[in-house]
Design a protein around this motif. Sequence first.
Motif, PDB file in Angstrom:
ATOM      1  N   LEU A 151      -4.868   3.550 -10.753  1.00 50.09           N
ATOM      2  CA  LEU A 151      -4.816   4.613  -9.912  1.00 50.09           C
ATOM      3  C   LEU A 151      -3.929   4.484  -8.762  1.00 50.09           C
ATOM      4  O   LEU A 151      -3.154   5.644  -8.041  1.00 50.09           O
ATOM      5  CB  LEU A 151      -6.211   4.845  -9.264  1.00 50.09           C
ATOM      6  CG  LEU A 151      -6.602   6.228  -8.400  1.00 50.09           C
ATOM      7  CD1 LEU A 151      -6.302   7.308  -9.340  1.00 50.09           C
ATOM      8  CD2 LEU A 151      -7.966   6.148  -8.105  1.00 50.09           C
ATOM      9  N   SER A 152      -3.802   3.428  -8.075  1.00 53.47           N
ATOM     10  CA  SER A 152      -2.819   2.841  -7.188  1.00 53.47           C
ATOM     11  C   SER A 152      -1.511   3.487  -7.720  1.00 53.47           C
ATOM     12  O   SER A 152      -0.488   3.959  -6.578  1.00 53.47           O
ATOM     13  CB  SER A 152      -2.902   1.760  -6.539  1.00 53.47           C
ATOM     14  OG  SER A 152      -2.077   1.524  -5.475  1.00 53.47           O
ATOM     15  N   SER A 194       0.759  -1.232   0.067  1.00 52.98           N
ATOM     16  CA  SER A 194      -0.158   0.104   0.026  1.00 52.98           C
ATOM     17  C   SER A 194       1.018   1.050   0.175  1.00 52.98           C
ATOM     18  O   SER A 194       2.000   1.331   0.346  1.00 52.98           O
ATOM     19  CB  SER A 194      -0.860   0.057   1.332  1.00 52.98           C
ATOM     20  OG  SER A 194      -0.141   0.313   2.189  1.00 52.98           O
ATOM     21  N   ASN A 215      -8.075  -3.627 -13.137  1.00 51.49           N
ATOM     22  CA  ASN A 215      -9.247  -2.734 -12.599  1.00 51.49           C
ATOM     23  C   ASN A 215      -8.547  -1.370 -12.855  1.00 51.49           C
ATOM     24  O   ASN A 215      -7.515  -1.241 -12.584  1.00 51.49           O
ATOM     25  CB  ASN A 215     -10.052  -3.105 -11.284  1.00 51.49           C
ATOM     26  CG  ASN A 215      -9.370  -3.073 -10.352  1.00 51.49           C
ATOM     27  OD1 ASN A 215      -8.588  -2.134  -9.889  1.00 51.49           O
ATOM     28  ND2 ASN A 215      -9.171  -4.139  -9.417  1.00 51.49           N
ATOM     29  N   PHE A 219      -8.744   0.608 -10.228  1.00 53.08           N
ATOM     30  CA  PHE A 219      -8.171   1.022  -8.942  1.00 53.08           C
ATOM     31  C   PHE A 219      -6.687   0.649  -9.013  1.00 53.08           C
ATOM     32  O   PHE A 219      -5.928   1.099  -8.212  1.00 53.08           O
ATOM     33  CB  PHE A 219      -8.879   0.339  -7.853  1.00 53.08           C
ATOM     34  CG  PHE A 219     -10.031   0.692  -7.750  1.00 53.08           C
ATOM     35  CD1 PHE A 219     -10.517   1.916  -7.356  1.00 53.08           C
ATOM     36  CD2 PHE A 219     -11.343  -0.055  -8.177  1.00 53.08           C
ATOM     37  CE1 PHE A 219     -11.795   2.428  -7.271  1.00 53.08           C
ATOM     38  CE2 PHE A 219     -12.531   0.292  -7.943  1.00 53.08           C
ATOM     39  CZ  PHE A 219     -13.055   1.767  -7.694  1.00 53.08           C
ATOM     40  N   GLU A 220      -6.091  -0.429  -9.705  1.00 55.08           N
ATOM     41  CA  GLU A 220      -4.971  -0.921  -9.758  1.00 55.08           C
ATOM     42  C   GLU A 220      -3.802   0.309 -10.417  1.00 55.08           C
ATOM     43  O   GLU A 220      -2.842   0.559  -9.830  1.00 55.08           O
ATOM     44  CB  GLU A 220      -4.419  -2.120 -10.370  1.00 55.08           C
ATOM     45  CG  GLU A 220      -5.003  -3.278  -9.650  1.00 55.08           C
ATOM     46  CD  GLU A 220      -4.765  -4.727 -10.402  1.00 55.08           C
ATOM     47  OE1 GLU A 220      -4.373  -4.546 -11.449  1.00 55.08           O
ATOM     48  OE2 GLU A 220      -5.260  -5.723  -9.848  1.00 55.08           O
TER      49      GLU A 220
END
Length: 70
Positions: free
Chosen positions: A38-39, A5, A33, A35-36
Amino acid sequence: MATLSIEQLDVTKLTTTDVAELAIRLEKDDYVNAFEGLSDWHLLRKIAFQRPEMVEPYLYLLDMEAYDEA
């Protein structure tokens, strides 16, 4: 680079190879997806604030523009 994280990652321990691999993933934009992706983007942004010399070749991926809030 192991998946961590953003809060757990110590940016000071990253190498230029780690940052290059991150940039390659962002350039390919082949994530399971959103979110990956964006992370990864947030991680590159965190590195840019703490170690700007590391991300200088990849600033175009951040799409950051200077603006005046006045």
